[in-house]
Design an enzyme around this catalytic site. Sequence first.
Site, PDB file in Angstrom:
ATOM      1  N   HIS A 111       0.923  -1.325   0.128  1.00 40.54           N
ATOM      2  CA  HIS A 111       0.020  -0.011  -0.145  1.00 40.54           C
ATOM      3  C   HIS A 111       0.952   1.186   0.079  1.00 40.54           C
ATOM      4  O   HIS A 111       2.284   1.053   0.244  1.00 40.54           O
ATOM      5  CB  HIS A 111      -0.733   0.069   1.264  1.00 40.54           C
TER       6      HIS A 111
HETATM    7  C1  T46 Z   1       2.654   0.330   6.920  1.00 41.23           C
HETATM    8  C2  T46 Z   1       3.411  -0.728   7.183  1.00 41.23           C
HETATM    9  C3  T46 Z   1       4.872  -0.725   7.344  1.00 41.23           C
HETATM   10  C4  T46 Z   1      -4.383  -0.542  13.479  1.00 41.23           C
HETATM   11  O1  T46 Z   1      -5.620  -0.837  13.990  1.00 41.23           O
HETATM   12  N1  T46 Z   1      -3.688   0.482  13.945  1.00 41.23           N
HETATM   13  C5  T46 Z   1      -2.478   0.645  13.509  1.00 41.23           C
HETATM   14  O2  T46 Z   1      -1.856   1.689  14.004  1.00 41.23           O
HETATM   15  C6  T46 Z   1      -1.889  -0.233  12.341  1.00 41.23           C
HETATM   16  C7  T46 Z   1      -0.463  -0.066  11.787  1.00 41.23           C
HETATM   17  C8  T46 Z   1      -2.583  -1.293  12.073  1.00 41.23           C
HETATM   18  N2  T46 Z   1      -3.994  -1.681  12.533  1.00 41.23           N
HETATM   19  C9  T46 Z   1      -4.741  -2.517  12.006  1.00 41.23           C
HETATM   20  C10 T46 Z   1      -5.255  -2.478  10.711  1.00 41.23           C
HETATM   21  C11 T46 Z   1      -5.384  -3.839  10.091  1.00 41.23           C
HETATM   22  O3  T46 Z   1      -6.511  -4.318  10.690  1.00 41.23           O
HETATM   23  O4  T46 Z   1      -3.740  -3.629  11.985  1.00 41.23           O
HETATM   24  C12 T46 Z   1      -4.177  -4.800  11.140  1.00 41.23           C
HETATM   25  C13 T46 Z   1      -2.918  -4.968  10.129  1.00 41.23           C
HETATM   26  O5  T46 Z   1      -2.909  -3.697   9.311  1.00 41.23           O
HETATM   27  P1  T46 Z   1      -2.026  -3.662   7.992  1.00 41.23           P
HETATM   28  O6  T46 Z   1      -2.461  -4.925   7.319  1.00 41.23           O
HETATM   29  O7  T46 Z   1      -2.141  -2.466   7.418  1.00 41.23           O
HETATM   30  O8  T46 Z   1      -0.566  -4.207   8.262  1.00 41.23           O
HETATM   31  P2  T46 Z   1       0.670  -4.106   7.313  1.00 41.23           P
HETATM   32  O9  T46 Z   1       1.883  -4.847   8.095  1.00 41.23           O
HETATM   33  O10 T46 Z   1       0.370  -4.667   5.996  1.00 41.23           O
HETATM   34  O11 T46 Z   1       1.090  -2.527   7.260  1.00 41.23           O
HETATM   35  C14 T46 Z   1       1.705  -1.716   8.394  1.00 41.23           C
HETATM   36  C15 T46 Z   1       0.675  -0.499   8.656  1.00 41.23           C
HETATM   37  O12 T46 Z   1      -0.616  -0.795   8.511  1.00 41.23           O
HETATM   38  C16 T46 Z   1       1.168   0.484   7.547  1.00 41.23           C
HETATM   39  O13 T46 Z   1       0.693   1.656   7.554  1.00 41.23           O
HETATM   40  O14 T46 Z   1       3.081   1.211   6.235  1.00 41.23           O
HETATM   41  O15 T46 Z   1       2.735  -1.825   8.168  1.00 41.23           O
END
Ligand code: T46
Length: 137
Positions: A54
């Site tokens: 993303h």
């Molecule tokens: C990024 C990369 C490096 C929250 O509720 N609060 C938060 O602060 C974050 C970071 C995530 N979440 C929730 C949203 C999703 O339901 O945690 C779950 C997993 O998040 P995501 O699928 O976005 O995780 P990654 O590892 O793909 O991405 C993360 C960060 O979300 C993103 O901003 O830049 O790490």
Amino acid sequence: MKKLRKSIIELIKIPKITDDGFLCFAQNPAQIPFPIKRVYYIFEAVPDLTRGKHAHYKNRQVLFCIQGSITMVLDNGRQREEVMLNQPEIGIVLDKMIWHEMHNFKKDTIILVLASRVYEAEDYIRDYNFFLEIIDQ
Ligand code: T46
């Protein structure tokens, strides 16, 4: 003469103090180019799954791999570059409007992320084709 392209990978080296072990620190503005509004960390990630995939409209981040290793892929719509992180004192800048992917998590990998904004689901661009469309505008 062929023009060299500027790398889109920006690494930040933070202080590492040796004192009965190691202590690293990062603060704004000395090491982190924005006031930090949020901290999160990821551990025990499923090793073969890719995370990220993303870009953010506004959020700016610096990511550290504080244990283990990880491969980061950054893409600005014209250039795609990758780098392996495996040193806790080296952070990678994930600027706004940079598509980023995290590959090759190991069992023991821990990443720590400093973010400029609180969590906002609407700040994410998760469709790569849409990212390419708006990056050119
Ligand atoms: C990024 C990369 C490096 C929250 O509720 N609060 C938060 O602060 C974050 C970071 C995530 N979440 C929730 C949203 C999703 O339901 O945690 C779950 C997993 O998040 P995501 O699928 O976005 O995780 P990654 O590892 O793909 O991405 C993360 C960060 O979300 C993103 O901003 O830049 O790490």
